[in-house]
Design an enzyme around this catalytic site. Structure first.
Site, PDB file in Angstrom:
ATOM      1  N   ASP A 294      17.575  47.801 -37.186  1.00 42.22           N
ATOM      2  CA  ASP A 294      16.343  47.700 -36.347  1.00 42.22           C
ATOM      3  C   ASP A 294      16.424  48.212 -34.936  1.00 42.22           C
ATOM      4  O   ASP A 294      17.264  48.777 -34.539  1.00 42.22           O
ATOM      5  CB  ASP A 294      16.111  46.225 -36.367  1.00 42.22           C
ATOM      6  CG  ASP A 294      14.539  46.036 -36.121  1.00 42.22           C
ATOM      7  OD1 ASP A 294      13.764  46.884 -35.803  1.00 42.22           O
ATOM      8  OD2 ASP A 294      13.989  44.850 -36.509  1.00 42.22           O
TER       9      ASP A 294
HETATM   10  C1  NOJ Z   1      11.199  46.339 -34.288  1.00 42.79           C
HETATM   11  C2  NOJ Z   1      10.826  45.250 -35.539  1.00 42.79           C
HETATM   12  O1  NOJ Z   1      11.621  44.400 -35.641  1.00 42.79           O
HETATM   13  C3  NOJ Z   1      10.895  46.215 -36.753  1.00 42.79           C
HETATM   14  O2  NOJ Z   1      10.315  45.396 -37.903  1.00 42.79           O
HETATM   15  C4  NOJ Z   1      10.040  47.385 -36.616  1.00 42.79           C
HETATM   16  O3  NOJ Z   1       9.815  48.158 -37.909  1.00 42.79           O
HETATM   17  C5  NOJ Z   1      10.733  48.365 -35.650  1.00 42.79           C
HETATM   18  N1  NOJ Z   1      10.625  47.686 -34.424  1.00 42.79           N
HETATM   19  C6  NOJ Z   1      10.007  49.665 -35.344  1.00 42.79           C
HETATM   20  O4  NOJ Z   1       8.971  49.419 -34.782  1.00 42.79           O
END
Ligand code: NOJ
Length: 755
Positions: A294
């Site tokens: 993430d």
């Molecule tokens: C953080 C989020 O937790 C995740 O779900 C998302 O896909 C990413 N950022 C990218 O934007």
């Protein structure tokens, strides 16, 4: 010159691979493997590590801004083949430009994969995922994801960071809006439908995109519902509650990618969790795709107190099976040296790169890296009328009728004086909901516009603002907690009206990432407004817009009609109007328990059995002294303008761990309607304590007045079994209860014994 370079790459690959061209149809996996291998052999260590590196684009920031200096050489890195993927770059021409840097300038011209959060629609927005889940309509949900993929792929994208298949039982957690609610069975079915919708039948087609099951794993169990907080859950719950939607996404929909999560799992951050990523995901489950971290979840391991520095992050994450690094810059900075120092084996890097290349091949990017970059398609498909129609259908199906005393609904366009109150009624932005990264501001049909289109004669008073400051993502919201100057006008209007429709609830940005709430009531002065209006006119239809279950207990006790309208996307106003006026008979059922009070949270229907089941007429049982232990509305609950009767429950064991259940459902009301018939079971005595009841089947049916249908369910091994704490799947003999009905509390009950 540019074209020449790409042609050269193809030629080298053709020479090195067994067959003479890169396939469109990658069904032949031996072929695919040999193509991946031949490319891998040509890559330097630096180029391999480059494939494991993802950079954020130059707008849309969906995480904490990187520090100055991080990836300042993005363009140069792409040209050197040090970037395997970009996120947050979109638009056919933008993607084309960026892709050209990789394809034309890097030594091997390996195309990048472009990821984006395509969560509930792309430009045409469908309801937030939690709302869609309330439809229990897998076909409609798959279609919604399909349309999202069509629009996203027309904007140059080929990978979405969706679906979020995290189970969550805590309405305070803002990301419940992005999932399918509290139930594992329903969540798994919906996750599979979404993956199928995104990936379609042929991943190499230019209108399908790779999906991503996220966040692996346990992110939805953040303590106290606070995003990014500690997760501390036992392995029985991991195996039985959290894992199944992830596993189903692989087994039933061949999901191509996974995203790991910010949280710790048994004390080890998910990004560095070898047990999760190598043993379970890539080992036991045989996952062939790749895992992305993430946003900066690697770097955050330093704050977790698990990694010493960024070099340590790279070592831990790569060895644990986190294949691609989103926004930590750990691999690009340190992985080459770590391999040279022997701290990460080159075979670990090779494994990650193989997985990434494989998905790129499957997407057809090696056939034509620009296959998703067609401006004409982009123009034609964005906001296509068919997409708008599907978004409206999905929005209607997502609405849940929570209360309807004395048949106040549906309303008739019969000359009665209608008042509409509440700032959300005219809001064209908030109903788009959070996680609408490509969505354009103010593009929802507001509720008032929906009424206008339907020809309703009404008068409007705002009553009070919900938000006082800016609402641009990602600012903190400023809720109006003081200004009641509009109350007077609203009360005056309510007094002289026959029916008052009040549109209250949360702003679209009250839920989503980092949008946790400690209170679950109507934010700001809205509760006061509701009570003030109620004093002068009790004939209220309350339309609740929210990204989570709200504790609207006072409303349930006083207001005759309540409709949960979530955030329904582009077509919001039309959908609500058509439901309120009976054009569409509501059929949604809540996928998450609504609490009476925030103090009951986490509250969910499938709790483990305890040693002291209630209710008891004494003090020593699990209860609150100051609140009922019952929810406001149970999981699976939702009304219709008609009524359904359940009868003739029949349960038969067919041997070989197979049980057949049938029930008759009759439409006993005056209009046609749809019903979600739900089946639950309870394993009465087991070697691992089982929940009071668990959903194991459902069917959405439609019935004309007086019509009945016999509904049949087959309960097989998958439904009868469970996992122990070591992840072993068990089916145990003995007595089971079976329940069938209209929600998780109103059920007919039967039983059977597995010999
Ligand atoms: C953080 C989020 O937790 C995740 O779900 C998302 O896909 C990413 N950022 C990218 O934007």
């Amino acid at each position: 010159m540019k074209i020449l370079k790409y042609t050269m790459l193809i030629m080298i690959m053709m020479a090195l691979s067994w067959s003479c061209q890169v396939p469109n149809d990658t069904g032949g996996s031996a072929d695919l493997d040999s193509r991946v291998e031949s490319l891998l052999k040509q890559m330097t260590l630096e180029e391999k590590v480059g494939q494991m590196n993802q950079y954020n684009g130059f707008y849309d920031v969906t995480g904490p801004a990187p520090s100055a200096g991080d990836a300042k050489n993005k363009y140069e890195h792409i040209k050197k083949g040090l970037v395997g993927s970009m996120l947050n770059v979109r638009g056919a021409s933008e993607v084309r430009k960026m892709q050209a840097l990789a394809v034309d300038s890097s030594r091997l011209g390996i195309p990048m994969i472009f990821g984006f959060d395509v969560i509930h629609g792309h430009k045409t927005l469908s309801p937030i995922p939690l709302a869609e889940a309330a439809s229990w309509d897998l076909e409609a949900i798959e279609k919604s994801a399909r349309i999202a993929a069509i629009e996203a792929s027309a904007e140059g994208l080929n990978w979405t960071f969706a679906p979020m298949v995290d189970i969550s039982r805590d309405a305070r957690w803002g990301r419940v809006m992005e999932g399918a609610g509290e139930d594992t069975y329903l969540g798994a079915k919906i996750g599979v439908a979404r993956v199928k919708g995104f990936q379609g039948d042929d991943l190499s087609a230019n209108n399908t995109i790779a999906a991503c099951a996220k966040h692996f794993a346990g992110y939805g169990f953040a303590e106290s519902g606070k995003d990014y907080n500690t997760v501390d859950v036992g392995s029985v719950s991991y195996y039985n509650v959290i894992f199944p939607p992830f596993k189903a996404a692989i087994d039933e929909a061949d999901v191509k990618t996974f995203m790991n999560s910010f949280n710790i799992v048994n004390g080890v951050p998910a990004t560095a969790n070898t047990y999760l990523q190598r043993e379970v995901l890539k080992g036991k489950w045989g996952f062939k795709g790749f895992v992305i971290s993430d946003w900066s979840s690697g770097r955050e391991m330093i704050d977790h107190g698990y990694a010493r520095d960024l070099e340590h992050v790279a070592e831990l994450a790569a060895n644990a099976g986190s294949d691609m690094d989103m926004e930590s810059y750990a691999y690009v900075k340190h992985l080459v040296d770590l391999v040279k120092a022997g701290k990460v084996k080159e075979s670990v890097v090779d494994d990650a790169v193989r997985r990434i290349l494989r998905v790129k091949f499957e997407l057809g990017l090696f056939d034509d890296p620009y296959r998703y970059c067609d401006e004409a398609r982009e123009k034609e498909l964005i906001y296509h009328p068919d997409h708008m129609a599907a978004a409206l259908d999905m929005a209607k199906k997502s609405i849940v009728l929570l209360k309807n005393e004395n048949k106040l609904l549906p309303l008739q366009n019969d000359g009665r004086k209608i008042a509409v109150i509440g700032s959300l009624a005219q809001d064209k932005d908030s109903p788009l909901g959070n996680w609408r990264m490509a969505g354009e501001d103010n593009t929802a049909v507001s509720f008032l516009e929906g009424l206008d289109a339907y020809g309703v004669d009404y008068k409007y008073a705002k009553g009070a603002e919900l938000i006082t400051g800016p609402t641009a993502f990602p600012v903190e919201l400023q809720v109006n907690t003081t200004d009641k100057s509009g109350f007077k006008e609203a009360i005056r209007l309510a007094k002289k009206s026959d029916v008052v429709i009040m549109v209250l609830g949360e702003h679209g940005l009250h839920s989503g990432e980092a949008r946790s709430r400690a209170h679950l009531g109507l934010p700001g002065v809205q509760q006061e407004l509701l009570e003030a209006v109620y004093k002068v006119n009790k004939n209220i239809v309350l339309v609740v817009m929210s990204g989570r279950p709200l504790a609207i207990t006072w409303a349930d006790e006083h207001i005759p009609a309540i409709v949960e309208a979530w955030q329904l996307g582009t077509q919001t106003g039309h959908a609500i109007t058509q439901v309120l006026y009976g054009e569409y008979n509501p059929s949604g059922k809540i996928p998450m328990t609504f609490p009476r009070h925030v103090g009951q949270v986490p509250i969910y229907y499938n709790q483990y059995r305890t040693g002291r089941p209630g209710p008891k007429n004494e003090v020593f049982w699990p209860h609150y002294m100051d609140e009922s232990e019952k929810p406001l509305y149970p999981f699976g609950y939702g009304l219709s303008y008609t009524t359904f009767a359940y009868s003739d429950l029949n349960v038969e064991v067919k041997g070989n761990n197979k049980v057949e259940v049938s029930v008759n459902v009759t439409n006993t009301g005056e209009v046609a309607g749809e019903e979600v018939v739900q089946l639950y079971i309870n394993d009465e005595v087991a070697s691992v304590v089982r929940p009071i009841k668990e959903l194991k089947g459902f069917e959405k049916i439609s019935l004309e007045p007086n019509e009945y249908k016999q509904i049949k369910f087959t309960i097989g091994e998958k439904e009868l079994g469970f996992y122990n704490g070591e992840g072993k799947f068990l089916i145990e003999q003995g007595a089971f209860k079976v329940f069938v009905g209209t929600n998780s509390e109103e059920l007919l009950e039967g039983e059977f014994v597995l010999e």
